[in-house]
Enzyme design. Structure first.
Site, short mmCIF file in Angstrom:
data_model
loop_
_atom_site.label_atom_id
_atom_site.label_comp_id
_atom_site.label_asym_id
_atom_site.label_seq_id
_atom_site.Cartn_x
_atom_site.Cartn_y
_atom_site.Cartn_z
N ASP A 83 0.84 -1.20 0.00
CA ASP A 83 0.00 0.00 0.00
C ASP A 83 0.87 1.25 0.00
O ASP A 83 1.96 1.26 0.58
CB ASP A 83 -0.91 0.01 1.23
N ASP A 111 0.66 5.41 0.79
CA ASP A 111 -0.07 6.56 1.31
C ASP A 111 0.69 7.82 0.95
O ASP A 111 1.93 7.85 0.97
CB ASP A 111 -0.21 6.47 2.84
N ASP A 164 2.63 7.55 15.14
CA ASP A 164 2.97 6.81 16.36
C ASP A 164 4.43 6.37 16.45
O ASP A 164 5.13 6.68 17.41
CB ASP A 164 2.03 5.62 16.54
#
Length: 411
Positions: A63, A65, A137
Site C-alpha cells: 500500500d 499513502d 505513532d
C-alpha cells in the site's frame, strides 16, 4: 507548504533532510503520478509511512499513502476518479483501475479534544508537515519521501531505528497509549511483522497501560487483533500475545497446557502464514475456529457420553463455547456464523454416502471446513485415510469421482 517553510523546519527541529537512495522500482507509478499532479498545482506531497519503511527494509510494499498540504476538497478537484472518506479524519481515495492510493492532508493535534463513541479522539484538524510527523505513532512510520526530488525527510530518526531493527515511539509511550490504547496492539503487530525489537520505554508502557484496552469498543479491537494474525506473521504475534499476557483478555484457550491443543493451534497459525505468503485468501472465521477448537473438542467429547448422537453433542458444545467466549471477547456475528458452520460440518466428512458427499461438496463453507478437517487429520483426530480420500475426490474429474464414491473403502 513552500520552500521557506521547509527552511524554517530545518532550522527549528534540526530535521534530517537528505537525498536517499530508494529503490524506486518498488514505488507505485500511480503514486508518483499523483504527486506530479499535486506538485504541478503548487502543493507539497510525499509518500509516507509503511511504503517507505518497507522499501528501506528491502521489502515490497503493498500500500502507498501520500501526505500533502492540499485539503481533501482541493485534492478531489484534481482527480476525477476520487472520493472523500472518513469520519475521524477526512482523506481522499484516488483510484486507478482496481488500485487505490490514500491521500491525506497534513494533520495536527486537535486543540479541542472530542472523543467519539469508539474511544478514539477525533482529530480532523489540518497542520504542517512537522505537525503531521509528530502525531504519527512510531518513528519507522514517520518517514516522508518525494520521488520527484529524491529527498527523504526523517524528523524523528526513523531511518536510524530501522537500521538498528528497533521499534521506537514518537513522544512518551505512556502518553501516546493514553491518547489511543490500540497503539499497544499496533506496537506488537509491527514488532512481529517487521522483526523489530520493541524499545524498552514502550515495553514498560505496555505493561502499565495494557489494561486500558478493556475500555476500547470490541468492534475496533476485533479488527486490530485480526490484523495480528491474518497478515503473515501469526506465529510471531502469538508469541508476543502470550508474552504480554493478553490471552486472558481475549482468548483464554491460548493458555492451554495440552500439548496436542498447542500443536493444533500452532499448525493453524503456520498454515495461515503460508497462505498469506502465497497470496491466498485468509478467513478470520477459520482462524478463530482454530483458536477455540480445543474448547469445543473437549466439551464435544464430554457431551458424547450423554447425548443421543455425536452431532447433537457437537452442537451443544459449540453453543456453550460461543456463549463463554462472548463473555470474554465477543466475536462479530458474521464471523461467529462461519466458525460455527466449519465446526458443524466436521461429522459430515465421515458420512461417506453418495448423496451426502455431493451435498457436502456444494456447501458454501465446504472449502473452509475441508481445510479444517485436514488440520484435524494431521493431528490424528479423524479416521485414518479420510483426509486423503476427500483430497483425491476434490481433485478428480467427474468420472473418477463416481468411481471413488462407488468404491468407498477407507484403508
Amino acid at each position: 507548504m513552500k520552500s521557506k517553510f521547509i527552511d524554517a523546519v530545518k532550522q527549528s527541529v534540526k530535521s534530517l533532510f537528505y537525498p536517499q537512495k530508494i529503490d524506486e522500482t518498488k514505488i507505485s507509478k500511480h503514486a508518483i503520478e499523483i504527486i506530479k499532479v499535486l506538485k504541478k498545482n503548487n502543493y507539497e506531497a510525499y509518500i509516507v509511512g509503511g511504503a517507505i519503511r518497507d522499501i528501506l527494509m528491502n521489502k515490497n510494499p503493498k500500500d502507498f499513502d501520500i501526505a500533502t498540504d492540499a485539503t481533501p476538497e482541493q485534492i478531489k478537484l484534481l482527480f476525477r476518479r476520487s472520493r472523500i472518506i472518513g469520519r475521524r479524519f477526512k482523506l481522499v481515495h484516488v483510484m486507478d483501475g482496481r488500485g487505490i492510493i490514500e491521500v491525506s492532508t497534513f494533520r495536527a493535534k486537535p486543540h479541542n479534544k472530542e472523543v467519539m463513541r469508539n474511544g478514539v479522539t477525533k482529530d480532523n484538524e489540518y497542520g504542517t508537515l512537522k505537525e503531521d510527523a509528530e502525531r504519527r505513532d512510531f518513528t519507522c512510520n514517520s518517514i516522508y519521501y518525494n520521488p520527484l526530488t529524491k529527498v527523504l525527510i526523517d524528523l524523528y530518526g526513523g531511518v536510524k531505528d530501522i537500521r538498528a531493527k528497533k521499534l521506537a515511539m514518537i513522544g512518551d509511550p505512556k502518553k501516546r497509549f493514553d491518547e489511543d490504547s490500540v497503539r499497544i496492539l499496533r506496537a506488537i503487530r509491527f514488532s512481529a511483522k517487521l522483526n523489530l525489537t520493541i524499545d524498552k520505554n514502550i515495553l514498560e508502557a505496555i505493561e502499565s497501560k495494557k489494561s486500558q484496552l478493556q475500555s476500547i469498543p470490541y468492534s475496533r479491537l476485533f479488527d486490530e487483533i485480526m490484523k495480528l494474525f491474518l497478515t503473515g506473521h501469526a506465529l510471531q504475534s502469538f508469541d508476543l500475545f502470550k508474552r504480554f499476557n493478553l490471552s486472558k483478555y481475549y482468548f483464554p484457550s491460548f493458555e492451554s497446557k495440552n500439548p496436542k491443543a498447542q500443536s493444533f493451534l500452532l499448525k493453524g497459525l503456520s498454515d495461515t502464514d503460508d497462505r498469506v505468503r502465497a497470496n491466498k485468501s485468509v478467513n478470520p472465521g477459520f482462524l478463530l475456529a482454530v483458536f477455540l477448537w480445543s474448547d469445543v473438542k473437549k466439551l464435544w467429547e464430554e457431551r458424547n457420553k450423554t447425548s443421543i448422537n455425536t452431532t447433537v453433542a457437537l452442537h451443544d458444545a459449540i453453543d456453550l463455547v460461543l456463549a463463554k467466549q462472548s463473555k470474554v471477547f465477543p466475536i462479530q456475528k458474521r464471523v461467529g456464523v462461519t466458525m460455527s458452520e466449519i465446526w458443524r460440518l466436521q461429522p459430515r466428512f465421515s458420512k461417506l454416502h453418495p448423496k451426502r458427499i455431493y451435498r457436502l461438496l456444494g456447501h458454501p463453507r465446504f472449502r473452509a471446513a475441508y481445510d479444517f478437517m485436514l488440520l484435524r487429520d494431521h493431528h490424528e483426530e479423524i479416521e485414518f485415510g479420510l483426509g486423503k480420500w476427500w483430497t483425491n475426490f476434490i481433485v478428480a474429474d467427474e468420472h473418477t469421482k463416481s468411481i471413488l464414491v462407488k468404491n468407498i473403502k477407507l484403508k
